[in-house]
Write a protein that holds these residues in place. Sequence first.
Motif, mmCIF file in Angstrom:
data_model
loop_
_atom_site.group_PDB
_atom_site.id
_atom_site.type_symbol
_atom_site.label_atom_id
_atom_site.label_comp_id
_atom_site.label_asym_id
_atom_site.label_seq_id
_atom_site.Cartn_x
_atom_site.Cartn_y
_atom_site.Cartn_z
ATOM 1 N N GLU A 89 3.665 28.822 20.544
ATOM 2 C CA GLU A 89 2.342 28.597 19.976
ATOM 3 C C GLU A 89 1.620 29.899 19.593
ATOM 4 N N ASP A 90 2.176 31.068 19.950
ATOM 5 C CA ASP A 90 1.463 32.320 19.647
ATOM 6 C C ASP A 90 2.452 33.476 19.526
ATOM 7 N N SER B 10 2.419 36.436 21.075
ATOM 8 C CA SER B 10 2.801 37.094 22.325
ATOM 9 C C SER B 10 3.977 36.384 22.977
ATOM 10 N N TYR C 108 3.522 27.752 15.895
ATOM 11 C CA TYR C 108 3.142 29.088 15.455
ATOM 12 C C TYR C 108 4.013 29.513 14.272
#
Length: 754
Positions: free
Chosen positions: A709-710, A712, A729
Amino acid sequence: MRKLLRSPLWLALLLALAQAVPGASEPLAHMYWNVVYKLWQNPAPSDIVIVDVDDIADQGVGAQARLLNLVSQAKIARLFVDFRTNPASRTDVNVLRAAFAKLPRNASFVVRGKKPDRFDRDAFEFPEKWEVGNHPIVISTWIVDFVYFVQRGTYSVEVDGVEYPSLSSELSGRRAGFQSQYFPDFSVDPLQVSKISASSILSGRTPLSSLDGKKVILSASGLSASEQGVSYGYFGHRLASPVYFDIAGVSALRRPFSFNLSGIFVLSIAFISLIIGHASRNAWIKLCAYVGVLGVVFLLPVILRWEGLVSYPDTAMICVFVFAAVRLWQKRTRRIQHTSVSGLPNMLALSASTLPVGRDVIVAVVARYEEMLATLPHDLHGECAKQIARRISVGSGSETIYHSDGGHFAWTEEARPLDMQLSHLEGLRALFATPLQIGPHTFDTNIHFGVDRNEGVDAPTRVNSALASANEALANGRAIELFEAHRLVEAPWELSLHARIDEGLRNGDIWLAFQPQYDIGSGRICGAEALIRWNHPTRGPIAPNAFILQAERAGRIDALTYWVLENAITAALAINAKGERLQMSVNLSAQMVDKPDLVRNFSDIVSRRKIDPGLITIEVTETASLGNRAAAFHNLSQLRKMGFLLSIDDFGTGEASLAYLADLPSDEIKIDRRFVARIIESDRDRAIVASTIQLAHALGQTVVAEGIEDASTLALLRDLGCDHAQGYYLGKPEAFAGFERHYDASRMARLRGV
């Protein structure tokens, strides 16, 4: 009142009485007495003689006058003139008047009713005064049933204020009784009544002395009464001349009694016998009582009639017939609603009952019940069910436990608060911790419960709801499954899913979305997962998990899977034609993996579509656990030999465990999103993901991380050595046109070095 109507005894009595009031049972009585009097025949009274005037009817009044003169000379006990004269002239009148004047004092004239059931002046045609003189008049008229068979007569008839005795009462000498009516004795055979022809007396062939001391009736006595305009039925003999009814009346009035007990008498005795038989537990008493009922209904009326007491059996017959029919129906229903082996009532019995207010319907299902029965000899199957039912009865407090095939046991309980009910069922489950001892066999038992608390719904629906919940609890390994009210609302939708899926496939409501998979090292789109979607025209977007699970239950998952494979191949061919290799992933339900035709169907599809199987990755999903594990692994091995790549989906959850990794000949594992989503903040999850990647690489497997989802999370996965990435993402699932644009843009950007 409702309880009474459920009793075959009271239902039979009420229906019998209801039929008796409007006379609807009269045909039964008619048939009964007609049969009785065909079989039961007695000789006619010997002191009564009929002088038949039929054979001199065409000889004129002269012959009639001579007959009257001769008979008047005989020493007869009584004389009854029962024919009408038709004088044609004054001379004929004078001849007849002279003959009538010579009649003895014990002579009487008979006046017959023109029609039955009438007693008014117009119903009789009285003779002229010059004919009768001072001689008395007697009347003969009858009351008939619905087909004009004579039933009864009266001792006397009042006409214009004058009381006239009946012919039968005069012949018998019994002019009154306890009741105003009497019932002829039809056992008297008309063919056996003493009869002399008038011509034989006139010719001297029959001496007048043969009439001495007799009661003589001068009458037209032909057995067919149609010539006289009369058509009365004589039980056991069809039609007869009216004079024979008078003689039958004489026979009845000479019996000890002449009294109508009505049908209630036989009905009362029959009903008491039915009560005794129905209530008795003793087989001999029951048999004797029921045989006695038949005797009361079919023999008692005849015995009573012999003594002059009349009681009709029709009402009792209806009572017995209804009772027998209801009892047979109840026994048949009981046979249907009771299992043949255990003797316990089955689910049909519970569904047919009225569920009290404030009761939960509970169904317990015993795991591996069929295996238990297969181990036991057949004569112990019933004992097995009874032992389980006894434990449930002790724990639930319910006296009646219902049983059906498949190890289901049902009952109703007071609707406690939900937390109390669940605790109670957990306690009941603990009763089965002790093994069952069935003869020499010992069985561990595992029991699951389904509960329906939806009051206001009919009994069959509630029972089926509880059954479905119990089966679901067993399938999912849960102790208790509650059937929520909203599931009843959704049931029509779920049960019609078969047709709705077909409709959705036809009209495009069901479509295929593609979510990209990225190679983490190079950053290029290296694959895509084909994901099915459904936009219903009225319900809107339907979550995949909602309808895929239902499709598996409805047996439609095969059709959906092959549809997905066909469309995924179309997309894969289109993308791979652009130059770079793209791997297309499709999901395969565990419900299909062990099917014998799986490998052949996949082979036929890729051969027909002319695609390299190596471009297709088959993801084995875990919506349901594998059935035949050996067959499943054999099929997957065959698919891999054909060139398909195999992926273990949702690794780390449920069936997708180390056992899968050890046994399944896979090429790829997909780490479930629940571990990937928390690797930034959770050291534990990060350690699990890291060790999984290392393990997979050690086994030569490619690793795909789901649910990214991101940035990082993606960066950390790159550091951990993960091969491929998939998540919102990087790209959401979209229709092929959108996915193709996304793929082309990514490819062009990578080629430009962006």
